[in-house]
Enzyme design. Structure first.
Site, PDB file in Angstrom:
ATOM      1  N   ARG A 240       0.854  -1.191   0.000  1.00 53.21           N
ATOM      2  CA  ARG A 240       0.000   0.000   0.000  1.00 53.21           C
ATOM      3  C   ARG A 240       0.885   1.235   0.000  1.00 53.21           C
ATOM      4  O   ARG A 240       1.902   1.296   0.705  1.00 53.21           O
ATOM      5  CB  ARG A 240      -0.886   0.039   1.253  1.00 53.21           C
ATOM      6  CG  ARG A 240      -2.115  -0.857   1.208  1.00 53.21           C
ATOM      7  CD  ARG A 240      -3.131  -0.406   0.153  1.00 53.21           C
ATOM      8  NE  ARG A 240      -4.334  -1.215   0.134  1.00 53.21           N
ATOM      9  CZ  ARG A 240      -4.526  -2.292  -0.641  1.00 53.21           C
ATOM     10  NH1 ARG A 240      -3.596  -2.687  -1.497  1.00 53.21           N
ATOM     11  NH2 ARG A 240      -5.678  -2.952  -0.590  1.00 53.21           N
ATOM     12  N   GLU A 269      -4.297   7.035  -4.832  1.00 57.26           N
ATOM     13  CA  GLU A 269      -4.505   6.459  -6.174  1.00 57.26           C
ATOM     14  C   GLU A 269      -5.852   6.913  -6.724  1.00 57.26           C
ATOM     15  O   GLU A 269      -6.809   7.019  -5.964  1.00 57.26           O
ATOM     16  CB  GLU A 269      -4.489   4.927  -6.086  1.00 57.26           C
ATOM     17  CG  GLU A 269      -3.139   4.380  -5.713  1.00 57.26           C
ATOM     18  CD  GLU A 269      -3.164   2.858  -5.530  1.00 57.26           C
ATOM     19  OE1 GLU A 269      -4.187   2.218  -5.866  1.00 57.26           O
ATOM     20  OE2 GLU A 269      -2.168   2.321  -5.033  1.00 57.26           O
ATOM     21  N   HIS A 287      -1.148  -0.142  -9.899  1.00 54.27           N
ATOM     22  CA  HIS A 287      -1.827  -1.062  -8.968  1.00 54.27           C
ATOM     23  C   HIS A 287      -2.416  -2.282  -9.693  1.00 54.27           C
ATOM     24  O   HIS A 287      -3.639  -2.482  -9.731  1.00 54.27           O
ATOM     25  CB  HIS A 287      -2.928  -0.333  -8.188  1.00 54.27           C
ATOM     26  CG  HIS A 287      -3.319  -1.064  -6.936  1.00 54.27           C
ATOM     27  ND1 HIS A 287      -3.716  -0.432  -5.791  1.00 54.27           N
ATOM     28  CD2 HIS A 287      -3.367  -2.389  -6.648  1.00 54.27           C
ATOM     29  CE1 HIS A 287      -4.009  -1.328  -4.857  1.00 54.27           C
ATOM     30  NE2 HIS A 287      -3.790  -2.532  -5.365  1.00 54.27           N
TER      31      HIS A 287
HETATM   32  C1  8YV Z   1      -6.658  -5.577  -5.778  1.00 57.65           C
HETATM   33  C2  8YV Z   1      -5.210  -5.239  -3.682  1.00 57.65           C
HETATM   34  O1  8YV Z   1      -6.535  -5.387  -7.116  1.00 57.65           O
HETATM   35  O2  8YV Z   1      -6.505  -7.044  -2.901  1.00 57.65           O
HETATM   36  C3  8YV Z   1      -5.879  -6.035  -2.621  1.00 57.65           C
HETATM   37  O3  8YV Z   1      -5.771  -5.626  -1.460  1.00 57.65           O
HETATM   38  O4  8YV Z   1      -4.506  -4.350  -3.363  1.00 57.65           O
HETATM   39  C4  8YV Z   1      -5.324  -5.417  -5.148  1.00 57.65           C
HETATM   40  O5  8YV Z   1      -4.405  -6.357  -5.554  1.00 57.65           O
HETATM   41  C5  8YV Z   1      -7.686  -4.624  -5.324  1.00 57.65           C
HETATM   42  O6  8YV Z   1      -7.657  -4.377  -3.978  1.00 57.65           O
HETATM   43  C6  8YV Z   1      -9.078  -5.059  -5.735  1.00 57.65           C
HETATM   44  O7  8YV Z   1     -10.043  -4.437  -4.942  1.00 57.65           O
END
Ligand code: 8YV
Length: 321
Positions: A240, A269, A287
């Site tokens: 993150r 983001e 991301h």
């Molecule tokens: C996802 C992510 O694409 O799952 C997670 O926490 O950071 C990502 O890989 C995204 O969150 C989908 O909502």
């Protein structure tokens, strides 16, 4: 026939996941795939039992406090749930779930891509090739940092961190790590444990971040901690953006203390700090850590398993609140 439970589906989901959802639920879909504001979430959730969210939906205490009484749970299509105020959800008696386990390989692949790309100056090379800027070649041309045999520091030795360590061993990297708790020897596989992140950093010729964003880890990689890295270290973040202080990392990239960074996640983001794209010692992705067909489907089905349990009054497999 009894009425199917209504689900507010906040983003567009993969076709196969949508087909199963439609079979068992009455989905309120978002064909435009626009990110809903808090007000829209509250309005659209009227009569829904489940809010099916992604990390793009900000479910703050204020928004959760206004969700209609029909809502029983927030089912996340993500492993991270820092976008949900878990305390507020608990206080309202809402169940919150995530999707652990199924995105480890995809995320570790992107961490590897970022590590190699940052070390071997992939962004600069790509730009040159596409813009017709490759004019000459010399022995000093595009010399980067070799990955093989170096020491890799990992912050957060959870599922993704451990898979990444396994892949990095394929490059003969020596693994050091910081984690809240030390792993068992069969999981550690010879990796060197540091009980304090400050003790890990001086070893990390490469540093890869794999911990969740929590109140304890927000801003963890600030100027003082970046300064503890060996000169010329390379920083990779697939966890993150909030874990890194952008201004401090940009300053370290400018001074050369950090030679390069490979980043897939950012503060704010998709409006990330433009200081990163102004530098060529950054290798940047939008991301996409878990963005493979296989993983997206696995995440979606896992989320539906959680949803099925909540609606049936059973304990969901991946409850986080
Ligand atoms: C996802 C992510 O694409 O799952 C997670 O926490 O950071 C990502 O890989 C995204 O969150 C989908 O909502």
């Amino acid at each position: 026939m009894p009425r199917k439970p209504v689900v507010l589906v906040c983003r567009k989901i993969p076709d196969d996941v949508e087909a199963r959802l439609k079979r068992d639920y009455e989905p309120r879909l978002n064909p435009s795939d626009r990110v809903y504001s808090g007000d829209e979430l509250v309005k659209l959730a009227d009569g829904a039992e489940i809010v099916f969210a992604s990390h793009s939906e900000i479910l703050s205490a204020e928004v959760i406090g206004r969700l209609p009484a029909s809502v029983k749970g927030i089912v996340n299509f993500s492993v991270g749930y820092d976008h949900v105020d878990v305390k507020a959800a608990k206080a309202r008696g809402l169940i919150v779930t995530n999707t652990p386990g199924v995105l480890n390989d995809a995320t570790a692949e992107i961490a590897m891509l970022l590590m190699l790309g940052a070390a071997r100056r992939a962004a600069e090379g790509e730009r040159m090739m596409r813009n017709g800027e490759w004019k000459e070649w010399s022995l000093a041309f595009m010399v980067g940092s070799q990955v093989t045999g170096k020491t890799l520091g990992i912050i957060g030795m959870g599922r993704v961190g451990r898979i990444f360590a396994r892949r990095a061993r394929g490059f003969d990297m020596k693994i050091h790590y910081f984690n809240r708790t030390r792993l068992a020897p069969e999981q550690e596989l010879g990796a060197v444990y540091h009980a304090r992140v400050e003790d890990l950093l001086p070893h990390a010729q490469f540093l890869s971040i794999h911990c969740p964003a929590t109140p304890e880890t927000r801003g963890l990689m600030n100027g003082a901690r970046l300064a503890l890295l060996p000169k010329g270290a390379i920083v990779v973040n697939t966890a993150r953006g909030a874990i890194v202080d952008d201004e401090a990392l940009i300053a370290a990239l400018k001074s050369g203390h950090v030679a390069a960074a490979g980043l897939d996640v950012f503060n704010n983001e998709p409006r990330f700090n433009p200081g990163y794209s102004a530098l060529w010692n950054t290798f940047l992705l939008p991301h996409i850590g878990s963005a493979t067909r296989e993983t997206r489907n696995a995440m979606g089905f896992k989320a539906l398993d959680n949803m099925d349990a909540i609606v049936a009054g059973r304990a969901p497999p991946d409850r986080v609140a």
